[in-house]
Motif scaffolding. Structure first.
Motif, short mmCIF file in Angstrom:
data_model
loop_
_atom_site.label_atom_id
_atom_site.label_comp_id
_atom_site.label_asym_id
_atom_site.label_seq_id
_atom_site.Cartn_x
_atom_site.Cartn_y
_atom_site.Cartn_z
N GLU A 16 0.81 -1.23 0.00
CA GLU A 16 0.00 0.00 0.00
C GLU A 16 0.84 1.27 0.00
O GLU A 16 0.34 2.35 0.34
CB GLU A 16 -0.94 0.00 1.22
CG GLU A 16 -1.84 -1.22 1.32
CD GLU A 16 -2.72 -1.37 0.09
OE1 GLU A 16 -3.30 -0.36 -0.36
OE2 GLU A 16 -2.82 -2.50 -0.43
N GLN A 24 -5.09 4.63 3.72
CA GLN A 24 -4.82 3.25 4.13
C GLN A 24 -5.65 2.88 5.35
O GLN A 24 -6.29 1.82 5.39
CB GLN A 24 -3.33 3.07 4.47
CG GLN A 24 -2.37 3.13 3.31
CD GLN A 24 -0.94 2.88 3.78
OE1 GLN A 24 -0.71 2.12 4.71
NE2 GLN A 24 0.01 3.54 3.13
N LYS A 28 -8.72 0.11 5.78
CA LYS A 28 -8.66 -1.01 6.73
C LYS A 28 -9.90 -1.05 7.61
O LYS A 28 -10.45 -2.13 7.89
CB LYS A 28 -7.39 -0.90 7.58
CG LYS A 28 -6.11 -1.11 6.79
CD LYS A 28 -4.87 -0.97 7.66
CE LYS A 28 -3.60 -1.09 6.83
NZ LYS A 28 -2.37 -1.09 7.63
N HIS A 31 -12.74 -2.33 5.50
CA HIS A 31 -12.59 -3.78 5.26
C HIS A 31 -12.99 -4.57 6.49
O HIS A 31 -13.73 -5.56 6.40
CB HIS A 31 -11.14 -4.10 4.88
CG HIS A 31 -10.86 -5.57 4.75
ND1 HIS A 31 -10.37 -6.32 5.81
CD2 HIS A 31 -11.01 -6.43 3.71
CE1 HIS A 31 -10.24 -7.57 5.43
NE2 HIS A 31 -10.61 -7.67 4.15
N CYS A 32 -12.52 -4.15 7.66
CA CYS A 32 -12.82 -4.88 8.89
C CYS A 32 -14.32 -4.86 9.18
O CYS A 32 -14.92 -5.89 9.52
CB CYS A 32 -12.05 -4.27 10.06
SG CYS A 32 -12.13 -5.25 11.57
N LEU A 352 -9.90 -0.67 15.66
CA LEU A 352 -8.83 -1.08 14.77
C LEU A 352 -7.54 -0.37 15.18
O LEU A 352 -7.54 0.82 15.48
CB LEU A 352 -9.18 -0.74 13.32
CG LEU A 352 -8.15 -1.21 12.28
CD1 LEU A 352 -8.87 -1.80 11.06
CD2 LEU A 352 -7.25 -0.07 11.83
N ASP A 354 -3.64 0.14 13.80
CA ASP A 354 -2.82 -0.06 12.60
C ASP A 354 -1.41 -0.47 12.98
O ASP A 354 -0.49 0.34 13.03
CB ASP A 354 -2.80 1.21 11.75
CG ASP A 354 -2.18 0.94 10.38
OD1 ASP A 354 -2.14 -0.24 9.98
OD2 ASP A 354 -1.74 1.90 9.73
N GLY A 360 -1.88 -4.13 3.93
CA GLY A 360 -3.31 -4.27 4.18
C GLY A 360 -3.62 -4.92 5.51
O GLY A 360 -4.80 -5.17 5.81
N HIS A 361 -2.62 -5.22 6.33
CA HIS A 361 -2.82 -5.92 7.59
C HIS A 361 -3.06 -4.95 8.74
O HIS A 361 -2.63 -3.80 8.70
CB HIS A 361 -1.62 -6.81 7.90
CG HIS A 361 -1.32 -7.82 6.84
ND1 HIS A 361 -2.17 -8.87 6.57
CD2 HIS A 361 -0.28 -7.94 5.97
CE1 HIS A 361 -1.67 -9.60 5.58
NE2 HIS A 361 -0.53 -9.05 5.20
N TYR A 362 -3.71 -5.45 9.78
CA TYR A 362 -4.01 -4.63 10.95
C TYR A 362 -4.38 -5.53 12.12
O TYR A 362 -4.56 -6.74 11.97
CB TYR A 362 -5.16 -3.66 10.66
CG TYR A 362 -6.41 -4.33 10.12
CD1 TYR A 362 -7.33 -4.95 10.96
CD2 TYR A 362 -6.66 -4.35 8.75
CE1 TYR A 362 -8.46 -5.58 10.45
CE2 TYR A 362 -7.78 -4.98 8.23
CZ TYR A 362 -8.69 -5.59 9.10
OH TYR A 362 -9.80 -6.21 8.59
#
Length: 371
Positions: A16, A24, A28, A31-32, A352, A354, A360-362
């Motif tokens: 990213e 970003q 995230k 997405h979550c 969330l 970061d 793209g991970h968290y």
């Protein structure tokens, strides 16, 4: 963050990197929320952000090239080394240490492992940095053959770099994509790295798991402690406790805390920290977190690997007397599956964090209460 390795195609790990950081984080969160689906009444707290660069406390570097000119970084599709010593995810202190480690590789004649030919000794170089700037260094070797040479030349490194306080050799003889083996040989007087998180100094052994981003990990532990204080539990069970990050932060007068972790080394480290803090009601047990001991805990904390809790542990939680569950997850898909397998609990709040900018991970923390 600008990165020459990314721009010239040598490394694509930061998927990213071209996306602005605020975008970003927003992606995230979206997405979550989409993966977790419909949970009526679930309140989302503002996300915890990170420094976009210099945030990693770990360098996991594949070693390539030759002993005289080693590369520290990744392997290309053909199994040859790509040097990434000045990666922007590492702090300037860690970047400054890597040339000294590469020099030690040459002086000790640690021939890098060549994947295509399956020849050589040194597979990986793993470095962990504490907030105080101290370092734990691990050499992942195929065998003990190079240990005498490493022991011979190590004192010069330690004299030149007093920030290197723990050094070990991990033995991983197999030719497969496994980062490390079960045998660890500690080569220094100290065997643990002290990592200050909030007001607690955790002890990290060479094989101990710890979150990649110390600052965001500190925020995660503070959030869990705040949620725990709201419900004021008498007994807390921390599953997958690692070196005790959650358990030690949730300790309070009149509250019993038990952490369960499969790693004997991590349990020993957590026990040491608890003793240093004088926490008599905090204990740690070496065991499989998927089959917990009988417990009267009214609060359970879980921080499983990416695969999640699984049906057996979810069933155990359903049968348990725990009124409150704090779930810290690094993969929304497995979290969503586990929440569906916990119908007795309602997800009330989520946040969330970061932990992994430029990817793209968290991490996401969720507070659940019994219906």
């Amino acid at each position: 963050m600008r990165c020459g390795y990314f721009e010239d195609g040598r490394c694509g790990s930061c998927t990213e990197l071209r996306t602005p950081y605020d975008a970003q984080v927003a992606a995230k969160v979206e997405h979550c929320r989409r993966v977790l689906g419909d949970h009526p009444g679930l309140a989302w707290l503002p996300p915890v952000t990170s420094r976009p660069s210099g945030f990693r406390n770990k360098a996991k570097m594949a070693v390539g090239g030759t002993a005289e000119r080693p590369t520290l970084g990744i392997l290309d599709p053909h199994g040859h080394g790509t040097d990434l010593r000045t990666c922007g995810l590492y702090s300037p202190r860690m970047q400054a240490l890597l040339p000294a480690l590469a020099d030690l590789v040459g002086r000790a004649g640690l021939t890098p492992y060549d994947v295509p030919s399956r020849r050589g000794e040194l597979k990986h170089l793993l470095v962990t940095e504490s907030p105080d700037g101290e370092h734990l260094v691990r050499f992942v070797l195929r065998s003990s053959e190079a240990l005498p040479r490493l022991r011979k030349h190590l004192p010069a490194l330690l004299a030149a770099r007093p920030d290197v306080v723990v050094v070990s050799a991990n033995l991983q003889p197999e030719h497969k994509a496994v980062l490390e083996g079960p045998e660890e040989v500690v080569l220094t007087e100290r065997s643990t790295l002290r990592v200050a998180v909030n007001d607690i100094a955790l002890h990290l052994g060479p094989q101990s798991f710890f979150q990649t981003n110390t600052e965001v990990a500190a925020a995660l532990y503070r959030q869990a402690a705040a949620w725990a204080d709201e419900v004021a539990p008498t007994d807390v069970l921390d599953l997958y406790c690692g070196v005790g990050g959650f358990a030690l932060h949730l300790a309070a007068p009149g509250r019993r805390v038990l952490g369960v972790e499969v790693s004997d080394q991590a349990v020993a480290s957590a026990t040491t920290t608890a003793a240093e803090l004088g926490l008599r009601d905090v204990a740690f047990l070496a065991g499989d977190a998927t089959t917990p001991p009988d417990s009267a805990a009214d609060l359970v904390v879980v921080n499983p690997p990416r695969r999640g809790l699984g049906p057996e542990l979810c069933a155990w939680l359903e049968r348990s007397p725990a009124r409150t569950l704090i779930y810290s997850s690094c993969r929304a898909e497995s979290l969503a599956r586990d929440l569906a397998a916990l119908p007795s609990y309602v997800a009330e709040r989520a946040r969330l964090l970061d932990m992994f900018p430029q990817t793209g991970h968290y991490e996401v923390a969720v507070l659940l209460r019994r219906r």
